[in-house]
Motif scaffolding. Structure first.
Motif, PDB file in Angstrom:
ATOM      1  N   LEU A   1      -4.978   1.391  -0.534  1.00 41.78           N
ATOM      2  CA  LEU A   1      -5.712   0.775   0.456  1.00 41.78           C
ATOM      3  C   LEU A   1      -5.930  -0.632  -0.300  1.00 41.78           C
ATOM      4  CD1 LEU A   1      -7.804   3.533   2.575  1.00 41.78           C
ATOM      5  CD2 LEU A   1      -5.652   2.002   3.362  1.00 41.78           C
ATOM      6  N   MET A   2      -6.805  -0.748  -1.432  1.00 43.42           N
ATOM      7  CA  MET A   2      -7.282  -1.574  -2.137  1.00 43.42           C
ATOM      8  C   MET A   2      -6.052  -2.484  -2.375  1.00 43.42           C
ATOM      9  SD  MET A   2      -9.581  -2.001  -5.440  1.00 43.42           S
ATOM     10  CE  MET A   2     -10.876  -1.140  -5.056  1.00 43.42           C
ATOM     11  N   ILE A   3      -5.250  -2.031  -3.001  1.00 39.86           N
ATOM     12  CA  ILE A   3      -3.783  -3.061  -3.178  1.00 39.86           C
ATOM     13  C   ILE A   3      -3.255  -3.633  -2.014  1.00 39.86           C
ATOM     14  CG2 ILE A   3      -1.455  -2.814  -3.916  1.00 39.86           C
ATOM     15  CD1 ILE A   3      -2.477  -0.645  -6.030  1.00 39.86           C
TER      16      ILE A   3
ATOM     17  N   VAL B   1      -0.604   7.724 -11.987  1.00 44.71           N
ATOM     18  CA  VAL B   1      -0.719   9.118 -12.276  1.00 44.71           C
ATOM     19  C   VAL B   1      -1.375   9.066 -13.422  1.00 44.71           C
ATOM     20  CG1 VAL B   1       0.549  11.185 -12.855  1.00 44.71           C
ATOM     21  CG2 VAL B   1       1.285   9.891 -10.966  1.00 44.71           C
ATOM     22  N   ALA B   2      -1.033   8.335 -14.382  1.00 44.35           N
ATOM     23  CA  ALA B   2      -1.653   8.481 -15.869  1.00 44.35           C
ATOM     24  C   ALA B   2      -3.058   7.935 -15.785  1.00 44.35           C
ATOM     25  CB  ALA B   2      -0.842   7.601 -16.995  1.00 44.35           C
ATOM     26  N   LEU B   3      -3.452   7.066 -14.904  1.00 45.78           N
ATOM     27  CA  LEU B   3      -4.764   6.600 -14.632  1.00 45.78           C
ATOM     28  C   LEU B   3      -5.578   7.564 -14.032  1.00 45.78           C
ATOM     29  CD1 LEU B   3      -4.340   2.775 -13.760  1.00 45.78           C
ATOM     30  CD2 LEU B   3      -4.966   3.712 -15.949  1.00 45.78           C
ATOM     31  N   ASP B   4      -5.044   8.523 -13.340  1.00 46.92           N
ATOM     32  CA  ASP B   4      -6.050   9.728 -12.764  1.00 46.92           C
ATOM     33  C   ASP B   4      -6.898   8.921 -11.720  1.00 46.92           C
ATOM     34  OD1 ASP B   4      -6.583  12.209 -12.397  1.00 46.92           O
ATOM     35  OD2 ASP B   4      -8.625  12.270 -13.748  1.00 46.92           O
ATOM     36  N   VAL B   5      -6.410   8.162 -10.755  1.00 44.27           N
ATOM     37  CA  VAL B   5      -7.052   7.458  -9.902  1.00 44.27           C
ATOM     38  C   VAL B   5      -7.257   8.180  -8.610  1.00 44.27           C
ATOM     39  CG1 VAL B   5      -6.921   5.151 -10.884  1.00 44.27           C
ATOM     40  CG2 VAL B   5      -5.427   6.022  -9.189  1.00 44.27           C
ATOM     41  N   GLU B   6      -8.143   8.055  -7.593  1.00 41.24           N
ATOM     42  CA  GLU B   6      -7.946   8.257  -6.377  1.00 41.24           C
ATOM     43  C   GLU B   6      -7.083   7.576  -5.529  1.00 41.24           C
ATOM     44  OE1 GLU B   6     -11.919   8.718  -4.428  1.00 41.24           O
ATOM     45  OE2 GLU B   6     -12.714   8.634  -6.309  1.00 41.24           O
ATOM     46  N   ILE B   7      -6.029   8.168  -5.189  1.00 43.45           N
ATOM     47  CA  ILE B   7      -4.732   7.281  -4.868  1.00 43.45           C
ATOM     48  C   ILE B   7      -4.884   6.738  -3.193  1.00 43.45           C
ATOM     49  CG2 ILE B   7      -3.636   9.420  -3.834  1.00 43.45           C
ATOM     50  CD1 ILE B   7      -1.941   6.438  -5.784  1.00 43.45           C
ATOM     51  N   ILE B   8      -5.293   7.225  -2.358  1.00 42.74           N
ATOM     52  CA  ILE B   8      -5.711   6.357  -1.239  1.00 42.74           C
ATOM     53  C   ILE B   8      -6.464   5.341  -1.145  1.00 42.74           C
ATOM     54  CG2 ILE B   8      -6.212   7.032   1.072  1.00 42.74           C
ATOM     55  CD1 ILE B   8      -3.619   8.581   0.320  1.00 42.74           C
ATOM     56  N   PRO B   9      -7.735   5.586  -1.695  1.00 44.41           N
ATOM     57  CA  PRO B   9      -8.598   4.310  -1.706  1.00 44.41           C
ATOM     58  C   PRO B   9      -7.659   3.173  -2.833  1.00 44.41           C
ATOM     59  CG  PRO B   9      -9.828   6.197  -2.097  1.00 44.41           C
ATOM     60  CD  PRO B   9      -8.337   6.745  -2.174  1.00 44.41           C
ATOM     61  N   SER B  10      -7.063   3.490  -3.818  1.00 48.26           N
ATOM     62  CA  SER B  10      -6.081   2.606  -4.688  1.00 48.26           C
ATOM     63  C   SER B  10      -5.067   1.827  -4.003  1.00 48.26           C
ATOM     64  CB  SER B  10      -5.860   3.311  -5.919  1.00 48.26           C
ATOM     65  OG  SER B  10      -6.883   3.876  -6.647  1.00 48.26           O
TER      66      SER B  10
ATOM     67  N   ALA C   1       0.980  -1.284  -0.009  1.00 43.69           N
ATOM     68  CA  ALA C   1       0.127   0.150  -0.106  1.00 43.69           C
ATOM     69  C   ALA C   1       1.011   1.318   0.081  1.00 43.69           C
ATOM     70  CB  ALA C   1      -0.888   0.037   1.465  1.00 43.69           C
ATOM     71  N   LEU C   2       1.965   1.272   0.600  1.00 42.71           N
ATOM     72  CA  LEU C   2       2.789   2.414   0.830  1.00 42.71           C
ATOM     73  C   LEU C   2       3.481   2.663  -0.355  1.00 42.71           C
ATOM     74  CD1 LEU C   2       4.128   4.403   2.829  1.00 42.71           C
ATOM     75  CD2 LEU C   2       6.035   2.868   3.313  1.00 42.71           C
ATOM     76  N   MET C   3       4.242   1.605  -0.986  1.00 41.64           N
ATOM     77  CA  MET C   3       4.911   1.960  -2.319  1.00 41.64           C
ATOM     78  C   MET C   3       4.375   2.591  -3.400  1.00 41.64           C
ATOM     79  SD  MET C   3       7.995   1.200  -1.438  1.00 41.64           S
ATOM     80  CE  MET C   3       9.433   0.394  -1.220  1.00 41.64           C
TER      81      MET C   3
END
Length: 191
Positions: free
Chosen positions: A139-141, A128-137, A52-54
């Motif tokens: 956390l999911m990973i 960055v290119a996918l333009d996702v919400e990074i924190i939920p992404s 999640a951190l990386m």
């Protein structure tokens, strides 16, 4: 996030967790039955946290450092996994039973968690290119990796009881093979 993005992040999480799962299985192979739950939880926490951190760090670094990171990440993972795998083989062949609590000590788990999550750093840059919400992404990973690592360790411990003496050698060989796989993929030898 829409359903398609959630599905993409989940698939990324599963893909990133495969090395952590293999190492969790190795940990399970050498874990005594009474330490099974404790070791599975440790694998889930370490591998899930770093997975999640990386990506978060990669996302924050952005594309400006991508070429610098990708020029050495595979070598770092290869060296760490080969060293740890070689040490595991040596200890198994030397004889004597390793204390299960030392198997999940900070000094043994941290390099494994870092080595298996270096690819997630590069994935974070690509998010960055996918333009996702990074924190939920992230956390999911991390949660996906934690669950897969827990299950890998838990089921690895079931087979470890049957393999006994060979488990340490097998676990060490698997770590070295994962190190070579990461190195060869980055060098373009494997696709």
């Amino acid at each position: 996030m829409d359903n398609a993005t959630i599905a993409i992040i989940f698939v990324i999480g599963v893909g990133l967790s495969m090395d952590a799962m293999a190492i969790s299985i190795c940990k399970g192979l050498v874990t005594r039955k009474e330490e099974k739950l404790k070791t599975a939880i440790a694998c889930a926490v370490y591998f899930g946290f770093f997975q999640a951190l990386m990506p978060l760090l990669g996302y924050l670094l952005g594309n400006q450092f991508e070429s610098t990171i990708s020029s050495f990440d595979h070598w770092l993972a290869f060296i760490l996994l080969s060293f740890i795998g070689g040490k595991m083989i040596y200890e198994a062949l030397k004889g004597g039973e390793e204390d299960s609590s030392s198997c999940i000590s900070f000094s043994k788990m941290l390099p494994l968690a870092v080595a298996t999550s270096i690819d997630a750093l590069a994935v974070g840059i690509s998010l960055v290119a996918l333009d996702v919400e990074i924190i939920p992404s992230c956390l999911m990973i991390g949660i996906t990796t934690a669950v897969i690592s827990f299950l890998g360790c838990f089921f690895g411990s079931l087979f470890g009881a049957k393999l006994k003496d060979k488990a340490g050698v097998l676990g060490g060989v698997i770590l070295i093979v994962i190190g070579f796989k990461i190195l060869f993929e980055h060098l373009g030898i494997l696709s």
